[in-house]
Scaffold this motif. Structure first.
Motif, PDB file in Angstrom:
ATOM      1  N   GLU A   1      90.543  41.989  -7.985  1.00 47.95           N
ATOM      2  CA  GLU A   1      89.496  42.973  -7.693  1.00 47.95           C
ATOM      3  C   GLU A   1      89.179  43.811  -8.932  1.00 47.95           C
ATOM      4  O   GLU A   1      88.005  44.102  -9.212  1.00 47.95           O
TER       5      GLU A   1
ATOM      6  N   GLU B   1      87.025  41.858 -11.331  1.00 45.48           N
ATOM      7  CA  GLU B   1      85.615  41.882 -10.963  1.00 45.48           C
ATOM      8  C   GLU B   1      84.961  43.192 -11.398  1.00 45.48           C
ATOM      9  O   GLU B   1      83.815  43.192 -11.908  1.00 45.48           O
TER      10      GLU B   1
ATOM     11  N   GLY C   1      82.162  40.731  -4.358  1.00 38.00           N
ATOM     12  CA  GLY C   1      83.182  39.753  -3.988  1.00 38.00           C
ATOM     13  C   GLY C   1      83.932  40.163  -2.740  1.00 38.00           C
ATOM     14  O   GLY C   1      84.049  41.345  -2.412  1.00 38.00           O
TER      15      GLY C   1
ATOM     16  N   ASP D   1      81.540  36.046   0.578  1.00 39.11           N
ATOM     17  CA  ASP D   1      80.654  36.287  -0.558  1.00 39.11           C
ATOM     18  C   ASP D   1      79.927  35.037  -1.016  1.00 39.11           C
ATOM     19  O   ASP D   1      79.024  35.108  -1.848  1.00 39.11           O
TER      20      ASP D   1
ATOM     21  N   ASP E   1      80.639  37.112  -6.984  1.00 41.44           N
ATOM     22  CA  ASP E   1      81.524  38.278  -7.110  1.00 41.44           C
ATOM     23  C   ASP E   1      80.804  39.472  -7.708  1.00 41.44           C
ATOM     24  O   ASP E   1      81.095  40.612  -7.363  1.00 41.44           O
TER      25      ASP E   1
ATOM     26  N   GLN F   1      80.581  34.551 -10.933  1.00 40.16           N
ATOM     27  CA  GLN F   1      81.833  34.314 -10.207  1.00 40.16           C
ATOM     28  C   GLN F   1      82.986  34.568 -11.156  1.00 40.16           C
ATOM     29  O   GLN F   1      83.007  34.057 -12.278  1.00 40.16           O
ATOM     30  N   CYS F   2      83.954  35.358 -10.717  1.00 40.57           N
ATOM     31  CA  CYS F   2      85.090  35.754 -11.543  1.00 40.57           C
ATOM     32  C   CYS F   2      86.334  34.992 -11.099  1.00 40.57           C
ATOM     33  O   CYS F   2      86.660  34.965  -9.905  1.00 40.57           O
ATOM     34  N   LYS F   3      87.034  34.407 -12.064  1.00 40.81           N
ATOM     35  CA  LYS F   3      88.263  33.662 -11.802  1.00 40.81           C
ATOM     36  C   LYS F   3      89.396  34.285 -12.615  1.00 40.81           C
ATOM     37  O   LYS F   3      89.536  34.038 -13.813  1.00 40.81           O
TER      38      LYS F   3
ATOM     39  N   CYS G   1      74.906  29.414  -5.853  1.00 48.99           N
ATOM     40  CA  CYS G   1      74.433  30.417  -6.813  1.00 48.99           C
ATOM     41  C   CYS G   1      72.910  30.416  -6.954  1.00 48.99           C
ATOM     42  O   CYS G   1      72.287  31.479  -7.052  1.00 48.99           O
TER      43      CYS G   1
END
Length: 275
Positions: A150, A153, A172, A176, A180, A194-196, A216
């Motif tokens: 979190e 993000e 996110g 979602d 994110d 998008q966050c990884k 997306c």
């Protein structure tokens, strides 16, 4: 021998049947029932707002019943109808007065602030935009490995706000659909990220890119789609991203962007899925 004749008592003379009086009785009774129903209907609203009136009406009815029981002679049908009409009229007047009186104001809690909507109008999100000047979760040279998913993000959203994006939101969470962070680039294009937050030994695979690529552009209506990770991408993932027009930001590129050694990832991106 003759039996003396016993005198017989004359039979009591009963009241003669009067059709007019009977019709009047039933007519008055029907009128009283209809009036009582209307009065009860009007009183139901008063009782809900002012329960004390229900207690007053019950006391009035009990007093009428007790006063009627003490009388030793029968009242005529006309007197019963007249007194019932007077009682109903009084009760109706009281009910109307109570309805005209303003009800006491009830203390209400302030309404909660509405949740911030996504930039695409799909539900609540945590706003983080350049217009607020908020950069929580990001510092130059920040150690992204020490952040939770979190917080990661939030840091990416802060980077977008730092580099001129507006309407930046962290969206996110459950449901979602792969997005994110959403924002609007300085030139007006819609940005979906998008966050990884992965470790060094866990690369972003092609399945991750395929899931993101399926939403997306079609669902989130992205002009520019980014996948940002603290790790790296597999070769199949990079190939799929190149075909779909998704920008992959691996660890080295993320650090260069964060430190200001490289432009924002969307700067050189034409955006949109590949033809």
């Amino acid at each position: 021998m003759t039996t003396p004749e016993r005198p017989t008592r004359p039979l009591p003379r009963g009241r003669r049947f009067d059709l007019r009086a009977t019709a009047m009785f039933f007519g008055l009774l029907a009128t009283a029932l209809v009036t009582g129903g209307l009065a009860l209907r009007a009183l139901s609203g008063v009782v809900r707002q002012r329960p004390v009136w229900a207690f007053v009406l019950v006391c009035v009815v009990l007093a009428i019943v007790l006063a009627h029981g003490r009388r030793r002679r029968w009242l005529s049908a006309a007197r019963i109808a007249r007194r019932a009409g007077e009682a109903l009229e009084q009760a109706t007047t009281t009910a109307l007065d109570a309805l005209e009186a303003p009800a006491p104001a009830l203390a209400t809690a302030p309404a909660p602030a509405p949740p911030t909507a996504h930039a695409d109008g799909h539900g609540p999100g945590r706003a983080l935009g350049q217009e607020t000047g908020h950069t929580s979760g990001y510092e130059p040279g920040h150690d992204f490995d020490a952040l939770s998913p979190e917080e990661f993000e939030e840091a990416i959203a802060a980077l977008c706000a730092r580099d001129g994006c507006s309407r930046v939101q962290v969206v996110g969470g459950a449901g979602d659909l792969g997005a994110d962070v959403t924002a609007v680039c300085p030139e007006g294009r819609r940005l979906v990220i998008q966050c990884k937050r992965y470790g060094d030994d866990n690369k972003v695979g092609s399945q991750d890119l395929q899931r993101f690529g399926g939403t997306c552009f079609t669902v989130h209506e992205a002009d520019v789609a980014l996948v940002v990770t603290t790790s790296d991408f597999t070769e199949p993932a990079e190939g799929y991203a190149a075909q779909c027009g998704i920008v992959c930001v691996a660890r080295d590129a993320l650090l260069a962007w964060s430190d200001g050694r490289a432009p924002a990832p969307w700067a050189a991106c034409t955006g949109g899925p590949a033809a």
